[in-house]
Scaffold this active site. Structure first.
Site, PDB file in Angstrom:
ATOM      1  N   LYS A 186       0.677  -1.277   0.043  1.00 23.39           N
ATOM      2  CA  LYS A 186      -0.165   0.036  -0.088  1.00 23.39           C
ATOM      3  C   LYS A 186       0.830   1.514   0.112  1.00 23.39           C
ATOM      4  O   LYS A 186       2.052   1.232  -0.126  1.00 23.39           O
ATOM      5  CB  LYS A 186      -0.977  -0.055   1.390  1.00 23.39           C
ATOM      6  CG  LYS A 186      -1.784  -1.484   1.190  1.00 23.39           C
ATOM      7  CD  LYS A 186      -2.809  -1.388   0.092  1.00 23.39           C
ATOM      8  CE  LYS A 186      -3.335  -2.809  -0.158  1.00 23.39           C
ATOM      9  NZ  LYS A 186      -4.280  -3.522   1.137  1.00 23.39           N
TER      10      LYS A 186
HETATM   11  C1  LIG Z   1      -5.228  -4.388   1.546  1.00 24.69           C
HETATM   12  C2  LIG Z   1      -6.882  -4.404   1.628  1.00 24.69           C
HETATM   13  C3  LIG Z   1      -7.447  -4.819   2.843  1.00 24.69           C
HETATM   14  C4  LIG Z   1      -7.007  -5.412   3.833  1.00 24.69           C
HETATM   15  O1  LIG Z   1      -6.096  -4.955   4.372  1.00 24.69           O
HETATM   16  P1  LIG Z   1      -4.926  -5.703   5.347  1.00 24.69           P
HETATM   17  O2  LIG Z   1      -4.155  -4.843   6.037  1.00 24.69           O
HETATM   18  O3  LIG Z   1      -4.144  -6.503   4.389  1.00 24.69           O
HETATM   19  O4  LIG Z   1      -5.758  -6.610   6.263  1.00 24.69           O
HETATM   20  C5  LIG Z   1      -8.922  -4.317   2.400  1.00 24.69           C
HETATM   21  N1  LIG Z   1      -9.498  -4.054   1.360  1.00 24.69           N
HETATM   22  C6  LIG Z   1      -8.901  -3.659   0.323  1.00 24.69           C
HETATM   23  C7  LIG Z   1      -9.338  -3.091  -0.733  1.00 24.69           C
HETATM   24  C8  LIG Z   1      -7.435  -3.761   0.304  1.00 24.69           C
HETATM   25  O5  LIG Z   1      -6.734  -3.571  -0.622  1.00 24.69           O
END
Ligand SMILES: *Cc1c(COP(=O)(O)O)cnc(C)c1O
Length: 383
Positions: A186
């Site tokens: 991210k």
């Molecule tokens: C990454 C992501 C999540 C979950 O995040 P984590 O930190 O991996 O639990 C939820 N929704 C979307 C759209 C994501 O890209």
């Protein structure tokens, strides 16, 4: 320099010496968790996304779970969730023993289609969830209109959209509650981590409660108050994010603008090199958004998902690791079994999911890497 053999993932973190020093400072301090750095990260993050309150949690999935708890979602409640998202967006609904109801997306941007949301409202609908797919904010004006008329809150899964804007307003300020993830792919990372943001003090307080076992105070608060007693008010989880993670997040947040600039420049380079190529269509971008480009997604002119997978394999053979975001959630075996998911439920999401590919996109990628990816993609496409 761009090494033509360097393996290219679709995404990865960028951690520097300042980040490392910030983490080491916490390791030498008195508080590894529930310490002062958590609050500092929350405050800086809230400011960055234009929200009043931010609650740091263990990961993005925990953030969704906290947000849904804070909204009071539970058994018998229907929650509208786009079919094209990471499974966690819907999983956290199921964790609340509520019912995810899948909504379709528009074919050009793969953002939730407000018409589909409207069509799937029922008297049991308790929340509408939007996902800012790839880093482009959804059509919040129309979604807000639907939510207001239905009398339900709007939740933004903004995990892709840190730094994005819609009509000048930042992701994080566009829904009643928004959530973010700090997974290494991210925009900024804490290793694992997530955040719930809202302007609503009561929702933030409930998210905090759920993060901390349903207990109304934490270790440091009791230490400061000189008390030992506490009460568990509701059933919660241990979803805390440690000071170690928050130090990394706070340091990374300082570079968010630089990360966004890099992602946008790479997207422009992909756009330029893909312009006019037959058989490869980048996702459309609305004129009233600033895209955050968590992903750079193209739709390929291929007859089947198998043909798309062959293209991905050909790229992989050249060290370029693309991904598919996402297999439609309602078609996973669990959702078929538990919630009656089936083909035809969200036809646009289903047909586009068979054609899409996420190309490498992260701040350490170089323009020469983009050229390499595009050349390989053009070569791999069936004639
Ligand atoms: C990454 C992501 C999540 C979950 O995040 P984590 O930190 O991996 O639990 C939820 N929704 C979307 C759209 C994501 O890209």
């Amino acid at each position: 320099m761009s090494d033509p053999a360097r393996p290219l993932p679709y995404g990865r973190q960028m951690v520097d010496e300042q980040d490392i020093a910030a983490v080491v400072d916490v390791l030498r301090s008195d508080w590894l968790t529930t310490g002062p750095v958590v609050g500092r990260f929350e405050q800086a993050f809230a400011e960055a996304v234009g929200a009043r309150h931010a609650v740091a949690v263990a990961n993005g999935t925990a953030a969704l779970h906290c947000a849904y708890y804070a909204l009071g979602l539970g058994p018998g409640d229907e929650v509208l969730v786009p079919a094209l998202t990471f499974a966690a967006t819907a999983n956290a609904v199921a964790m609340r023993q509520a019912t995810p109801v899948f909504t379709d997306v528009d074919p050009d941007r793969l953002l939730v289609d407000p018409a589909s949301v409207e069509a799937r409202l029922t008297p049991a609908t308790r929340a509408i969830v939007a996902v800012d797919y790839a880093g482009q904010p959804c059509d919040y004006a129309r979604l807000r209109d639907v939510a207001t008329r239905a009398g339900v809150p709007l939740v933004a899964d903004a995990c892709h959209a840190l730094g994005a804007r819609y009509q000048g307003r930042p992701a994080g300020s566009l829904a009643d509650v928004s959530i973010f993830s700090f997974h290494p792919v991210k925009h900024i990372t804490t290793g694992e981590g997530g955040m719930v943001v809202t302007d609503d003090e009561a929702l933030a307080a409930r998210a905090r409660l759920f993060r901390q076992h349903g207990i109304s105070s934490d270790h440091r608060a009791r230490d400061a108050a000189g008390t030992t007693g506490y009460e568990m008010i509701d059933l919660g989880f241990n979803y805390r994010l440690s000071d170690i993670n928050c130090a990394l997040g706070l340091s990374q947040l300082r570079r968010l603008d630089a990360f966004l600039t890099a992602r946008r420049a790479l997207a422009a380079e992909y756009d330029r090199r893909l312009a006019g190529r037959r058989g490869i269509t980048p996702l459309a971008v609305a004129p009233d958004v600033d895209h955050a480009y968590h992903l750079y997604v193209v739709a390929l002119d291929v007859p089947s998902a198998a043909a798309r997978d062959q293209v991905a394999s050909a790229l992989r053979a050249r060290g370029i690791r693309c991904a598919v975001h996402y297999p439609p959630v309602h078609l996973h075996p669990y959702y078929r079994r538990a919630f009656g998911g089936h083909e035809g439920l969200c036809p646009v999401a289903e047909s586009q999911a068979a054609r899409i590919l996420s190309l490498p996109m992260f701040p350490g990628l170089e323009p020469a890497d983009v050229a390499r990816v595009v050349d390989a993609l053009v070569e791999a496409l069936p004639a």
